[in-house]
Design an enzyme around this catalytic site. Sequence first.
Site, mmCIF file in Angstrom:
data_model
loop_
_atom_site.group_PDB
_atom_site.id
_atom_site.type_symbol
_atom_site.label_atom_id
_atom_site.label_comp_id
_atom_site.label_asym_id
_atom_site.label_seq_id
_atom_site.Cartn_x
_atom_site.Cartn_y
_atom_site.Cartn_z
ATOM 1 N N GLY A 166 -44.101 1.428 45.838
ATOM 2 C CA GLY A 166 -44.490 -0.554 46.172
ATOM 3 C C GLY A 166 -45.098 -0.953 47.338
ATOM 4 C CB SER A 167 -48.091 0.193 49.976
ATOM 5 O OG SER A 167 -49.071 0.925 49.146
ATOM 6 C CG HIS A 197 -57.027 1.024 36.727
ATOM 7 N ND1 HIS A 197 -55.407 1.788 36.273
ATOM 8 C CD2 HIS A 197 -58.113 1.654 36.947
ATOM 9 C CE1 HIS A 197 -56.001 3.186 35.901
ATOM 10 N NE2 HIS A 197 -57.854 3.460 36.860
ATOM 11 C CD GLU A 212 -54.033 -0.205 45.127
ATOM 12 O OE1 GLU A 212 -54.758 0.381 44.082
ATOM 13 O OE2 GLU A 212 -53.807 0.090 45.762
HETATM 14 C C1 GAR Z 1 -51.430 1.193 43.504
HETATM 15 O O1 GAR Z 1 -52.456 2.044 43.869
HETATM 16 C C2 GAR Z 1 -51.795 1.303 41.647
HETATM 17 O O2 GAR Z 1 -53.061 0.317 41.948
HETATM 18 C C3 GAR Z 1 -52.258 2.267 41.218
HETATM 19 O O3 GAR Z 1 -50.450 2.744 41.485
HETATM 20 C C4 GAR Z 1 -50.618 2.323 43.527
HETATM 21 C C5 GAR Z 1 -49.579 1.998 43.516
HETATM 22 O O4 GAR Z 1 -49.152 2.207 45.020
HETATM 23 N N1 GAR Z 1 -51.881 1.743 39.706
HETATM 24 C C6 GAR Z 1 -52.348 2.563 38.494
HETATM 25 O O5 GAR Z 1 -52.513 3.377 38.736
HETATM 26 C C7 GAR Z 1 -51.735 1.392 37.176
HETATM 27 N N2 GAR Z 1 -52.350 2.470 36.350
HETATM 28 P P1 GAR Z 1 -47.844 1.335 45.508
HETATM 29 O O6 GAR Z 1 -46.762 2.046 44.611
HETATM 30 O O7 GAR Z 1 -48.124 2.326 46.881
HETATM 31 O O8 GAR Z 1 -48.603 0.019 45.836
#
Ligand code: GAR
Length: 192
Positions: A13-14, A105, A175
Amino acid sequence: MPKNILLFASGSGSNVENIANYFQDDSRVVIRAVFGNNLSAGVVERCKRLGIPFYGFNRAALSDTTGMAGVLRSFEPDLVVLAGFLWKVPAEIVRAFEGRMINIHPALLPSHGGKGMYGMRVHEAVVRDGDARTGITIHYVNEAYDDGAVILQESVVVAKGDTPETVAGKVHALEYEFFPRAIESLLFPANG
Ligand code: GAR
């Protein structure tokens, strides 16, 4: 009337936290809730800390597409944002929010997308394939994985000696910088 956002997240969830921080002093935007499939994921604790309601659901609840679309609609979302959500969204829900549901993504689609390609698996593939660059793709959600119209891509160099972990760090930095801004431009096109 402020714009309502719903977020979906499966993992740490960052990105949720980064988006919440970005909009915290912006009275034009309300993060109404975060939806997630994993009650032991880090995102649950973050939501508690951030004071954002978190709603957990399982596969059965998601496959009741009429019920789920109704729950989501009750929040009157202007935008539904998949911020690290790892399940496929059923077609009926995608159709209910067509043009108002986006995903991030962690690669330059169409490279390294599709079923099973998420999180570290994507960065491992980038390093294994010796890609010169990687990055992020923000796109509308359609009925196939990682396939909807691209809204924005940003890239970064994969250096010699980069590992999946260092690549992940570079991609997360992109991101954090670009995802909230992309959301803002979709909500307020005139300012974008
Ligand atoms: C992020 O890097 C996002 O781009 C990826 O999951 C990660 C979640 O990180 N999404 C995918 O791979 C979708 N196919 P987070 O939980 O720290 O935000």
